[in-house]
Design a protein around this motif. Structure first.
Motif, PDB file in Angstrom:
ATOM      1  N   VAL A 156     112.954  57.920 -50.812  1.00 36.81           N
ATOM      2  CA  VAL A 156     113.538  58.009 -51.923  1.00 36.81           C
ATOM      3  C   VAL A 156     114.108  56.446 -51.606  1.00 36.81           C
ATOM      4  O   VAL A 156     114.215  56.076 -53.407  1.00 36.81           O
ATOM      5  N   ALA A 157     114.894  56.079 -50.885  1.00 38.58           N
ATOM      6  CA  ALA A 157     114.868  54.823 -50.958  1.00 38.58           C
ATOM      7  C   ALA A 157     113.692  53.856 -50.913  1.00 38.58           C
ATOM      8  O   ALA A 157     114.231  52.439 -52.215  1.00 38.58           O
ATOM      9  N   GLU A 158     113.152  53.840 -50.631  1.00 36.31           N
ATOM     10  CA  GLU A 158     111.711  52.532 -51.102  1.00 36.31           C
ATOM     11  C   GLU A 158     111.370  53.176 -52.393  1.00 36.31           C
ATOM     12  O   GLU A 158     111.406  52.030 -53.452  1.00 36.31           O
ATOM     13  N   LEU A 159     111.371  54.288 -52.773  1.00 36.17           N
ATOM     14  CA  LEU A 159     111.173  54.647 -54.340  1.00 36.17           C
ATOM     15  C   LEU A 159     112.345  53.085 -55.339  1.00 36.17           C
ATOM     16  O   LEU A 159     111.607  52.903 -56.406  1.00 36.17           O
ATOM     17  N   VAL A 160     113.227  53.801 -55.065  1.00 33.81           N
ATOM     18  CA  VAL A 160     114.775  53.461 -55.696  1.00 33.81           C
ATOM     19  C   VAL A 160     114.513  51.816 -55.929  1.00 33.81           C
ATOM     20  O   VAL A 160     114.470  51.331 -57.353  1.00 33.81           O
ATOM     21  N   GLU A 161     114.523  50.914 -54.645  1.00 34.29           N
ATOM     22  CA  GLU A 161     113.872  50.013 -54.775  1.00 34.29           C
ATOM     23  C   GLU A 161     113.203  49.668 -55.674  1.00 34.29           C
ATOM     24  O   GLU A 161     112.938  48.207 -55.554  1.00 34.29           O
ATOM     25  N   PHE A 162     112.009  50.159 -55.330  1.00 33.36           N
ATOM     26  CA  PHE A 162     110.765  49.629 -55.711  1.00 33.36           C
ATOM     27  C   PHE A 162     111.299  49.225 -57.790  1.00 33.36           C
ATOM     28  O   PHE A 162     110.800  49.106 -58.604  1.00 33.36           O
ATOM     29  N   LEU A 163     111.796  51.134 -58.179  1.00 39.79           N
ATOM     30  CA  LEU A 163     112.481  50.886 -59.636  1.00 39.79           C
ATOM     31  C   LEU A 163     113.383  50.280 -59.585  1.00 39.79           C
ATOM     32  O   LEU A 163     112.715  49.786 -61.185  1.00 39.79           O
ATOM     33  N   ILE A 164     114.231  50.048 -59.524  1.00 36.26           N
ATOM     34  CA  ILE A 164     115.320  48.685 -59.718  1.00 36.26           C
ATOM     35  C   ILE A 164     114.478  47.761 -60.117  1.00 36.26           C
ATOM     36  O   ILE A 164     115.193  47.512 -61.522  1.00 36.26           O
ATOM     37  N   PRO A 165     113.803  46.764 -59.614  1.00 38.74           N
ATOM     38  CA  PRO A 165     113.182  45.354 -60.656  1.00 38.74           C
ATOM     39  C   PRO A 165     112.311  46.396 -61.164  1.00 38.74           C
ATOM     40  O   PRO A 165     112.749  44.721 -62.821  1.00 38.74           O
ATOM     41  N   ALA A 166     111.729  47.477 -61.369  1.00 43.29           N
ATOM     42  CA  ALA A 166     111.140  46.777 -62.963  1.00 43.29           C
ATOM     43  C   ALA A 166     111.187  47.865 -63.700  1.00 43.29           C
ATOM     44  O   ALA A 166     111.547  47.353 -64.832  1.00 43.29           O
ATOM     45  N   TYR A 167     112.758  48.551 -63.533  1.00 45.29           N
ATOM     46  CA  TYR A 167     113.617  49.127 -64.620  1.00 45.29           C
ATOM     47  C   TYR A 167     113.965  47.271 -65.525  1.00 45.29           C
ATOM     48  O   TYR A 167     114.252  47.611 -66.842  1.00 45.29           O
ATOM     49  N   GLY A 168     114.740  46.463 -64.373  1.00 49.98           N
ATOM     50  CA  GLY A 168     115.272  45.322 -64.461  1.00 49.98           C
ATOM     51  C   GLY A 168     114.463  44.766 -65.809  1.00 49.98           C
ATOM     52  O   GLY A 168     115.153  44.214 -66.629  1.00 49.98           O
ATOM     53  N   ASP A 169     113.060  44.267 -65.133  1.00 46.98           N
ATOM     54  CA  ASP A 169     112.139  43.842 -66.112  1.00 46.98           C
ATOM     55  C   ASP A 169     112.017  44.208 -68.006  1.00 46.98           C
ATOM     56  O   ASP A 169     111.518  43.639 -68.244  1.00 46.98           O
ATOM     57  N   GLU A 170     111.797  45.998 -67.719  1.00 45.81           N
ATOM     58  CA  GLU A 170     112.219  46.007 -69.027  1.00 45.81           C
ATOM     59  C   GLU A 170     113.159  45.953 -69.653  1.00 45.81           C
ATOM     60  O   GLU A 170     113.371  46.509 -70.836  1.00 45.81           O
ATOM     61  N   GLY A 171     114.327  45.696 -69.033  1.00 43.68           N
ATOM     62  CA  GLY A 171     115.634  45.621 -70.247  1.00 43.68           C
ATOM     63  C   GLY A 171     116.296  46.792 -70.271  1.00 43.68           C
ATOM     64  O   GLY A 171     117.149  46.917 -70.575  1.00 43.68           O
ATOM     65  N   LYS A 172     115.935  47.811 -68.878  1.00 43.34           N
ATOM     66  CA  LYS A 172     116.688  48.810 -68.566  1.00 43.34           C
ATOM     67  C   LYS A 172     118.450  47.901 -67.820  1.00 43.34           C
ATOM     68  O   LYS A 172     117.898  47.498 -66.972  1.00 43.34           O
TER      69      LYS A 172
END
Length: 304
Positions: A233-249
């Motif tokens: 779970v932690a690895e998935l969240v750490e992957f998603l945070i910058p990905a979402y940020g790059d998309e403007g979320k």
């Protein structure tokens, strides 16, 4: 929460906060003040132009406007909004806190307050008049939040999602615990079920404690499946945070649910929040069931 895209300039940030009495305007004003807005409540409409006529501030401004303002009228309020939107020096948004008539009546009956538009009558008369009076302003809102089913904590969360700045480095993360018995909280981006882990509820010494207690957290973490689950779970969240940020979320809301919302989901929420904060991310925690239990008396549950 409904949002429209009426503003594109980058001048002085100004939020006009309005809505019917009892819908949450005061709560919203306090949230804005807590995060650094300069707040002026119940400012007469005739003075708004003077307040904004000086040099731009280095921080955003929130102005609370409602029917109690000395010179309030629907026409004047609409004109103020129009004038500010036409002025390139200002980046104006209208935040409207809405609520159903039935819920407003219930809130007034619980607090026994008099409605400002019906001081000598029952509150439902004033509520009806105010909703009609504000209808044209509601139609000009940039952000519309219906608080009918929101607690003060829920409203704060909705506001934080709106106010979060965009960009990966500023993306805000909130981690929630909840009980499936009360349903999944509104607005979660990711929901994780913790009911497969062993339940401290069945241990007499742990039953009255919650997941913030070390004894409960240790008990949950000793489940043979815990480590692998949490790491993934932690690895998935750490992957998603910058990905979402790059998309403007601007905000990522993660929820852990269990049977009662007291032990397993709370322990996981605390641990993930600490892990992310240690990595440098902006993290907030929300324990829905624990917060509800901590609230006592009807007055503490009202949206002001």
């Amino acid at each position: 929460m409904k949002m429209t895209d009426n503003n594109t300039n980058t001048g002085q940030k100004v939020v006009l906060v309005t809505g019917p009495s009892g819908a949450g305007r005061t709560t919203a004003i306090r949230v804005l003040e807590d995060i650094g807005y300069e707040v002026i409540d119940n400012l007469p409409l005739s003075l708004i132009g003077r307040v904004l006529g000086g040099p731009a501030l280095d921080h955003p401004l929130a102005l609370g406007v409602d029917v109690r303002n000395r010179d309030f009228s629907t026409e004047m309020m609409l004109q103020v909004i129009e004038d500010l939107r036409e002025d390139d020096r200002h980046d104006v948004e209208v935040l409207y806190l809405d609520c159903s008539r039935d819920v407003l009546i219930r809130r007034y009956s619980e607090t026994r307050r008099r409605h400002p538009l019906a001081p000598a009558e029952t509150p439902d008369h004033g509520i009806t008049r105010e909703i009609e009076l504000l209808a044209p302003i509601r139609g000009r809102a940039d952000v519309l939040i219906d608080t009918s089913e929101l607690s003060p904590h829920d409203l704060k969360e909705e506001l934080m999602q709106w106010l979060s700045q965009s960009g990966a480095e500023n993306l805000a993360v909130s981690v929630h615990s909840f009980s499936y018995k009360r349903g999944v909280p509104r607005g979660l981006d990711m929901v994780l079920d913790a009911r497969f882990l062993r339940n401290p509820h069945w241990e007499a010494t742990l039953r009255s404690l919650d997941g913030r207690d070390d004894a409960v957290a240790d008990y949950v973490a000793k489940d043979p499946r815990f480590d692998e689950f949490f790491i993934r779970v932690a690895e998935l969240v750490e992957f998603l945070i910058p990905a979402y940020g790059d998309e403007g979320k601007s905000h990522l809301a993660i929820g852990f649910g269990c049977t009662g919302g007291q032990h397993r989901s709370v322990a996981l929420t605390e641990r993930l929040a600490k892990t992310l904060a240690h990595k440098g991310w902006q993290v907030s925690i929300r324990h829905r069931e624990l917060e509800r239990r901590a609230e006592t008396g009807p007055a503490s549950k009202q949206l002001g």
